[in-house]
Design an enzyme around this catalytic site. Structure first.
Site, PDB file in Angstrom:
ATOM      1  N   LYS A  19       0.669  -1.217  -0.139  1.00  0.00           N
ATOM      2  CA  LYS A  19      -0.092   0.173  -0.134  1.00  0.00           C
ATOM      3  C   LYS A  19       0.905   1.352   0.033  1.00  0.00           C
ATOM      4  O   LYS A  19       2.161   1.129   0.179  1.00  0.00           O
ATOM      5  CB  LYS A  19      -1.109  -0.047   1.125  1.00  0.00           C
ATOM      6  CG  LYS A  19      -2.037  -1.214   0.940  1.00  0.00           C
ATOM      7  CD  LYS A  19      -2.749  -1.034   2.130  1.00  0.00           C
ATOM      8  CE  LYS A  19      -4.009  -2.363   2.230  1.00  0.00           C
ATOM      9  NZ  LYS A  19      -5.042  -2.083   3.194  1.00  0.00           N
ATOM     10  N   TYR A  23     -12.175  -1.686  -3.714  1.00  0.00           N
ATOM     11  CA  TYR A  23     -12.897  -1.882  -2.395  1.00  0.00           C
ATOM     12  C   TYR A  23     -14.316  -1.485  -2.426  1.00  0.00           C
ATOM     13  O   TYR A  23     -14.902  -1.219  -1.275  1.00  0.00           O
ATOM     14  CB  TYR A  23     -12.178  -0.742  -1.483  1.00  0.00           C
ATOM     15  CG  TYR A  23     -10.609  -1.198  -0.993  1.00  0.00           C
ATOM     16  CD1 TYR A  23     -10.694  -2.359  -0.198  1.00  0.00           C
ATOM     17  CD2 TYR A  23      -9.640  -0.483  -1.291  1.00  0.00           C
ATOM     18  CE1 TYR A  23      -9.514  -2.816   0.416  1.00  0.00           C
ATOM     19  CE2 TYR A  23      -8.329  -1.269  -1.043  1.00  0.00           C
ATOM     20  CZ  TYR A  23      -8.318  -2.272   0.011  1.00  0.00           C
ATOM     21  OH  TYR A  23      -6.974  -2.560   0.500  1.00  0.00           O
ATOM     22  N   ASN A  49      -2.061   0.224   6.500  1.00  0.00           N
ATOM     23  CA  ASN A  49      -1.717  -0.758   7.253  1.00  0.00           C
ATOM     24  C   ASN A  49      -0.802  -1.499   6.318  1.00  0.00           C
ATOM     25  O   ASN A  49      -1.049  -2.898   6.312  1.00  0.00           O
ATOM     26  CB  ASN A  49      -2.960  -1.667   7.715  1.00  0.00           C
ATOM     27  CG  ASN A  49      -3.783  -1.938   6.740  1.00  0.00           C
ATOM     28  OD1 ASN A  49      -3.812  -1.744   5.678  1.00  0.00           O
ATOM     29  ND2 ASN A  49      -5.007  -2.681   7.106  1.00  0.00           N
ATOM     30  N   HIS A  83      -2.133  -5.414   1.576  1.00  0.00           N
ATOM     31  CA  HIS A  83      -3.493  -5.978   1.437  1.00  0.00           C
ATOM     32  C   HIS A  83      -3.366  -7.550   1.345  1.00  0.00           C
ATOM     33  O   HIS A  83      -2.542  -8.046   0.849  1.00  0.00           O
ATOM     34  CB  HIS A  83      -4.108  -5.560  -0.003  1.00  0.00           C
ATOM     35  CG  HIS A  83      -5.352  -6.388  -0.459  1.00  0.00           C
ATOM     36  ND1 HIS A  83      -6.550  -6.095   0.056  1.00  0.00           N
ATOM     37  CD2 HIS A  83      -5.430  -7.232  -1.170  1.00  0.00           C
ATOM     38  CE1 HIS A  83      -7.403  -6.879  -0.332  1.00  0.00           C
ATOM     39  NE2 HIS A  83      -6.865  -7.657  -1.342  1.00  0.00           N
ATOM     40  N   GLU A 126      -9.580 -10.193  -7.530  1.00  0.00           N
ATOM     41  CA  GLU A 126      -8.555  -8.971  -7.352  1.00  0.00           C
ATOM     42  C   GLU A 126      -7.351  -9.463  -8.136  1.00  0.00           C
ATOM     43  O   GLU A 126      -6.764  -8.270  -8.849  1.00  0.00           O
ATOM     44  CB  GLU A 126      -8.260  -8.855  -6.087  1.00  0.00           C
ATOM     45  CG  GLU A 126      -9.301  -8.528  -5.082  1.00  0.00           C
ATOM     46  CD  GLU A 126      -9.050  -9.029  -3.549  1.00  0.00           C
ATOM     47  OE1 GLU A 126     -10.159  -8.674  -2.694  1.00  0.00           O
ATOM     48  OE2 GLU A 126      -7.905  -9.362  -3.205  1.00  0.00           O
TER      49      GLU A 126
HETATM   50  P1  ATP Z   1      -7.236  -5.685   3.299  1.00  0.00           P
HETATM   51  O1  ATP Z   1      -8.468  -6.168   2.689  1.00  0.00           O
HETATM   52  O2  ATP Z   1      -6.566  -4.348   2.833  1.00  0.00           O
HETATM   53  O3  ATP Z   1      -6.498  -6.805   3.182  1.00  0.00           O
HETATM   54  P2  ATP Z   1      -8.493  -6.326   5.762  1.00  0.00           P
HETATM   55  O4  ATP Z   1      -9.278  -7.749   4.890  1.00  0.00           O
HETATM   56  O5  ATP Z   1      -7.528  -6.839   6.808  1.00  0.00           O
HETATM   57  O6  ATP Z   1      -7.582  -5.535   4.815  1.00  0.00           O
HETATM   58  P3  ATP Z   1     -10.891  -5.068   5.615  1.00  0.00           P
HETATM   59  O7  ATP Z   1     -11.913  -5.043   6.370  1.00  0.00           O
HETATM   60  O8  ATP Z   1     -11.336  -5.763   4.067  1.00  0.00           O
HETATM   61  O9  ATP Z   1      -9.564  -5.294   6.561  1.00  0.00           O
HETATM   62  O10 ATP Z   1     -10.562  -3.344   5.427  1.00  0.00           O
HETATM   63  C1  ATP Z   1      -9.978  -3.122   4.185  1.00  0.00           C
HETATM   64  C2  ATP Z   1      -9.063  -1.811   4.314  1.00  0.00           C
HETATM   65  O11 ATP Z   1      -9.963  -0.750   4.926  1.00  0.00           O
HETATM   66  C3  ATP Z   1      -8.031  -2.168   5.653  1.00  0.00           C
HETATM   67  O12 ATP Z   1      -6.864  -2.796   5.079  1.00  0.00           O
HETATM   68  C4  ATP Z   1      -7.797  -0.605   6.108  1.00  0.00           C
HETATM   69  O13 ATP Z   1      -6.928  -0.008   4.866  1.00  0.00           O
HETATM   70  C5  ATP Z   1      -8.993  -0.066   5.790  1.00  0.00           C
HETATM   71  N1  ATP Z   1      -9.761  -0.129   7.155  1.00  0.00           N
HETATM   72  C6  ATP Z   1     -10.735  -1.181   7.639  1.00  0.00           C
HETATM   73  N2  ATP Z   1     -10.907  -0.757   8.639  1.00  0.00           N
HETATM   74  C7  ATP Z   1     -11.011   0.457   8.954  1.00  0.00           C
HETATM   75  C8  ATP Z   1     -11.274   1.371   9.947  1.00  0.00           C
HETATM   76  N3  ATP Z   1     -11.910   0.818  11.096  1.00  0.00           N
HETATM   77  N4  ATP Z   1     -10.778   2.607   9.857  1.00  0.00           N
HETATM   78  C9  ATP Z   1     -10.137   3.236   8.830  1.00  0.00           C
HETATM   79  N5  ATP Z   1      -9.605   2.113   7.800  1.00  0.00           N
HETATM   80  C10 ATP Z   1      -9.997   1.067   7.929  1.00  0.00           C
HETATM   81 MG    MG Z   2     -10.239  -7.258   3.355  1.00  0.00          MG
END
Ligand code: ATP
Ligand code: MG
Length: 139
Positions: A11, A51, A114, A117, A128
């Site tokens: 990211k 997303y 974070n 992904h 994806e």
């Molecule tokens: P990713 O899909 O990016 O691998 P993930 O599966 O761990 O992450 P998801 O719930 O799919 O988490 O959320 C997608 C992304 O949205 C997260 O990786 C983060 O960048 C962002 N995100 C998720 N929760 C929050 C939150 N509470 N506040 C801000 N950003 C968030």
């Molecule tokens: Mg996710």
């Protein structure tokens, strides 16, 4: 029967901080091989499309802004049990809750920024991967 492919992005926060090399090294040392890889900058629209499942979430607009704020590296990975093993390697969404030694624990700045992904299912890994790569670009 689980699939052997997953999809990841390094990211914008991790790419801008110069952590791409260290992250790719950890991924390879964990036994994943790279099947496709490219440096891309997403538009806010493209990030929104990627997303789209999170459209109704309160963080969606910020997430689209963040994911289009700088370059990312999109990668298709191969390994036995790829999706689950990769989620384990990256750790929890919130780095404060991520296990020691995981990529997010080591490199993530916040729950939003974070570092990486990871696909959450075989089906989404395929969707994806195809979002970024044509069949001809996959090894
Ligand atoms: P990713 O899909 O990016 O691998 P993930 O599966 O761990 O992450 P998801 O719930 O799919 O988490 O959320 C997608 C992304 O949205 C997260 O990786 C983060 O960048 C962002 N995100 C998720 N929760 C929050 C939150 N509470 N506040 C801000 N950003 C968030
Ligand atoms: Mg996710």
């Amino acid at each position: 029967m689980t699939g052997n492919k997953t999809f990841t992005m390094i990211k914008p926060d991790a790419f801008a901080a110069g952590n791409s090399g260290a992250i790719i090294k950890m991924i390879e040392e964990a036994g994943f091989s790279i099947k496709a890889m490219k440096l891309v900058k997403l538009s806010a629209e493209k990030a929104g499309g990627f997303y789209a499942v999170h459209k109704e979430r309160p963080f969606y607009n910020d997430l689209c802004k963040y994911m289009s704020s700088g370059a990312i590296i999109a990668i298709i990975l191969e390994k036995e049990n790829a999706v689950a093993d990769f989620r384990k390697l990256i750790g929890a969404t919130n780095p404060a809750e991520a296990a020691e030694g995981t990529i997010r624990k080591l490199f993530a700045k916040s729950i939003e920024a974070n570092a990486v992904h990871g696909s959450d299912s075989d089906e989404n890994a395929a969707i994806e991967g195809s979002f970024f790569f044509s069949e001809l670009e996959k090894f």
